[in-house]
Structures are given as structure tokens and as C-alpha cells.
Design an enzyme around this catalytic site. Sequence first.
Site, PDB file in Angstrom:
ATOM      1  N   GLY A  88       0.822  -1.190   0.000  1.00 53.15           N
ATOM      2  CA  GLY A  88       0.000   0.000   0.000  1.00 53.15           C
ATOM      3  C   GLY A  88       0.864   1.251   0.000  1.00 53.15           C
ATOM      4  CG  LEU A  89       2.482   2.911   2.947  1.00 55.82           C
ATOM      5  CD1 LEU A  89       3.910   2.737   3.462  1.00 55.82           C
ATOM      6  CD2 LEU A  89       1.702   3.841   3.847  1.00 55.82           C
ATOM      7  CB  CYS A  90       0.481   3.401  -3.695  1.00 52.16           C
ATOM      8  SG  CYS A  90      -0.672   2.020  -3.496  1.00 52.16           S
ATOM      9  N   GLY A  91      -1.683   5.904  -2.088  1.00 45.31           N
ATOM     10  CA  GLY A  91      -2.915   6.632  -2.346  1.00 45.31           C
ATOM     11  C   GLY A  91      -4.052   5.691  -2.717  1.00 45.31           C
TER      12      GLY A  91
END
Length: 294
Positions: A88-91
Site C-alpha cells: 500500500g502507501l500509494c494513495g
Amino acid sequence: MAKPRELRRRIKSVQSTRKITKTMELVATSKLKRAQDRVVAARPYAAALAEVIGDLYAPELAERFPLLRQPAGAARRVALLLITANRGLCGAFNANLIREAKRRMEQLEAEGSTIDLHLIGKKGITYFKFSKRPVASQRTDIGDKPTAAQAADVVGPLMAQFEAGAIDAVDVVFAQFKSAVSTPPTTLRILPVAPPRSVAGGRGRERSVNYILKPSADAILAQLLPLYVRDQMYRALVETAAAFLGAQRTAMKNATDNAGDMLDLLQRTYNRARQAQITQELAEIVGGAEALKG
């Protein structure tokens, strides 16, 4: 107003977070360049395959190749392959891909098609496991550097099912890489192979070609068609990998910028709290001195 000690603790916490997001931004930027190179390198090969197949295609040849077999009417059974990231951590990157897959599934079901769902990436697997949707296959071993061998391994069984008539079409939902900030979710039908149009040349005239076919057009198409399908799958994988890194870089840059803004706000708040504390301490000292004089 918060106490200076509490504000100092918050400032240190935000500084640590900003260091992490900045590091992740730099790592994503470094990986993105190599991922972009893979996307750019894959495109000329795909274009050349499409060009040759378009030149060799003829209706009478299409009847002899299962990969060119077009379904009569709506496809009865469709294999839908969704590619998401493992991280994750990709909007909203993964959420947008899942949303596109759900839209396509609803469209196919409205047409009366049965769907076999195939998933690549932990985020898609987690979502459909939570929603209790039956899954035909899933895998998480394809990371940021997809290979042609992995693409062949993914699409090979689907080609075999299509040739055997078990499925009528194969759709792939992936992130099309246009730029680091433009990665729209896209649905591409890779089976049956749609006859690519010959590239037009000159002022609207069809490009004139003169091939010496050896051993024959049939033998060449028999080799090129599976290559073309595998290449379409490979392009979907590398474009999604590059798109993920672009989305992650953007998300981490935004997080770093937001952390900087928060630090400025906390620092100003800390300065005011510290000034108020000093003023209060001075007032207490003056008050104590006056009490002693009295």
C-alpha cells in the site's frame, strides 16, 4: 494550549515520520526510472508483433486458429484477471483498480456472462477474500520487476482453457502507465486476439508490404499469436508495476510535504507556548520579589 514538553514530543514524532516518508519517496523515485525503462522497452516489440499479425491476418486463416476465434454474441464465460500491488502507501491506486474490476464484472454479468476471477497482488486478494467472492486463482510472487517468464506462466493456462473452449474471453484489469502522475485503471481484452489493423502509410493509403513467407503464413501465425498474447500480459504487468511506483512516489511526496507543514505549525505553537511559559515564570519571579519587599 498544549504544554511545551508535549509539543516537543509531537515535533520529534513528526520529524521521524517525515524522514521515513522522504526515504520512501527517494526509493520509489529510484525504482520508477528502471520501471519506466521496462515499459518503454516493451512497447516497440508489442507494436512490431501487432504490425506483422495485422499484415498476415486474413479471414480464412482466422478460422484455423483458436486464439482468433471470436465468440458468437456475448461471451458465455469470461476470465477476468485483476492486477494490483502487494503493498500500500500509494494513495487510491489499488482502490481504483479494484473499482474498475468491479465495474467490469457488473457489466459482464449484466450481459449474462459467468466470470472466473483471477487475482495478482495481495491488495486485490485481500479485498475479494473479505467480500467472499469466489476466486479461480491467485498469486503474490510478482513484484516490482515482472518478467516475460512470469507473464507466460500467468497467461499460459488461460490460453489453454480458451483453445479448449472452456472460456470465451480473457479480460485484464491493470494500470495503464501514461506518466508518473497519470495511471488510469484500464480493462484490456487479450483473448480472443482482435486482428490488429495494418499501419496506414502515406496520406491515408494502406501500407504496402511484400513478405516472403517461409515456411508459411499458418506456421508463422501459429508462433506469433501466443507470443502476442504473452506480450500483452507482460505489458500489463510492467505498466502496473511502474504505475504503482509512480503512485507511491506521489503519495510519499504529499506525505512529506504535509509533515513539513505540520512541523511549521507545531513549531509556531511551541514558540507561543514557550513564550507564554517564560512570561508566566517572570511574572511569578516579580511577584515573589515584591512579596519579599513587602
